[in-house]
Design an enzyme around this catalytic site. Structure first.
Site, PDB file in Angstrom:
ATOM      1  N   GLY A 164       0.798  -1.226   0.000  1.00 19.00           N
ATOM      2  CA  GLY A 164       0.000   0.000   0.000  1.00 19.00           C
ATOM      3  C   GLY A 164       0.827   1.270   0.000  1.00 19.00           C
TER       4      GLY A 164
ATOM      5  N   HIS B 294       9.103   5.892   4.931  1.00 18.90           N
ATOM      6  CA  HIS B 294       8.405   6.654   5.971  1.00 18.90           C
ATOM      7  C   HIS B 294       7.655   5.725   6.897  1.00 18.90           C
ATOM      8  CE1 HIS B 294       5.659   6.284   2.512  1.00 18.90           C
ATOM      9  NE2 HIS B 294       4.675   6.257   3.382  1.00 18.90           N
TER      10      HIS B 294
HETATM   11  P1  5GP Z   1       1.965   5.574   2.033  1.00 20.23           P
HETATM   12  O1  5GP Z   1       0.621   5.308   1.418  1.00 20.23           O
HETATM   13  O2  5GP Z   1       3.026   5.719   0.968  1.00 20.23           O
HETATM   14  O3  5GP Z   1       2.343   4.639   3.122  1.00 20.23           O
HETATM   15  O4  5GP Z   1       1.822   6.958   2.774  1.00 20.23           O
HETATM   16  C1  5GP Z   1       1.938   8.193   2.156  1.00 20.23           C
HETATM   17  C2  5GP Z   1       1.245   9.186   3.040  1.00 20.23           C
HETATM   18  O5  5GP Z   1       1.661  10.475   2.653  1.00 20.23           O
HETATM   19  C3  5GP Z   1      -0.284   9.159   2.941  1.00 20.23           C
HETATM   20  O6  5GP Z   1      -0.835   8.913   4.225  1.00 20.23           O
HETATM   21  C4  5GP Z   1      -0.636  10.537   2.414  1.00 20.23           C
HETATM   22  O7  5GP Z   1      -1.826  11.064   2.975  1.00 20.23           O
HETATM   23  C5  5GP Z   1       0.577  11.367   2.798  1.00 20.23           C
HETATM   24  N1  5GP Z   1       0.843  12.477   1.910  1.00 20.23           N
HETATM   25  C6  5GP Z   1       0.833  12.450   0.537  1.00 20.23           C
HETATM   26  N2  5GP Z   1       1.132  13.658   0.050  1.00 20.23           N
HETATM   27  C7  5GP Z   1       1.352  14.474   1.127  1.00 20.23           C
HETATM   28  C8  5GP Z   1       1.692  15.847   1.253  1.00 20.23           C
HETATM   29  O8  5GP Z   1       1.878  16.589   0.285  1.00 20.23           O
HETATM   30  N3  5GP Z   1       1.822  16.339   2.503  1.00 20.23           N
HETATM   31  C9  5GP Z   1       1.647  15.549   3.614  1.00 20.23           C
HETATM   32  N4  5GP Z   1       1.793  16.136   4.795  1.00 20.23           N
HETATM   33  N5  5GP Z   1       1.313  14.245   3.529  1.00 20.23           N
HETATM   34  C10 5GP Z   1       1.168  13.721   2.302  1.00 20.23           C
END
Ligand code: 5GP
Length: 114
Positions: free
Chosen positions: A93, A100
């Site tokens: 996901g 991160h």
């Molecule tokens: P992943 O799905 O890759 O584990 O998590 C990526 C996270 O980054 C998601 O929860 C999404 O809401 C967050 N995210 C995506 N773009 C941005 C952004 O521009 N700013 C912030 N603060 N969070 C972001």
């Protein structure tokens, strides 16, 4: 050259984020689309695409990230508990290709995850 990820752009100050902690190795900021009342993203400044891509020598950096998460959980008063999530790769996901951890709290979590 590969396009910068959104998190690299946050590191470089090109787009704003609600940063709540930073040091020479990492930063933490509120997720733009929170999945819990507290939803913080913790990232290394080093560009590592995912947990699957960490090198053996990144072990101290990974340990540092967990210590920062522990301190943030205390600072954010998540004494009732919290969840730390790493999404890795398409089936995990992951949507942003910069390593991160999600720190989620202030609501009860369920298991199994979706
Ligand atoms: P992943 O799905 O890759 O584990 O998590 C990526 C996270 O980054 C998601 O929860 C999404 O809401 C967050 N995210 C995506 N773009 C941005 C952004 O521009 N700013 C912030 N603060 N969070 C972001």
């Amino acid at each position: 050259m590969a396009e910068k990820t959104i998190f690299k752009r946050i590191i470089d100050g090109e787009i704003p984020a609600k940063i709540i902690y930073q040091d020479d190795l990492c930063l933490a900021f509120h997720d733009i689309s929170p999945q819990a009342p507290t939803h913080v993203i913790v990232i290394p400044r080093k560009e590592i695409p995912s947990l699957a891509a960490i090198a053996d020598e990144d072990a101290p950096l990974l340990g540092h990230l967990l210590v920062v998460i522990r301190d943030l959980a205390k600072q954010l008063q998540l004494e009732r508990g919290f969840r730390v999530v790493n999404n890795c790769g398409p089936y995990g996901g992951q949507t942003v290709d910069h390593l991160h951890f999600h720190l989620l709290g202030e609501r009860p979590m369920t298991w199994p995850p979706g």
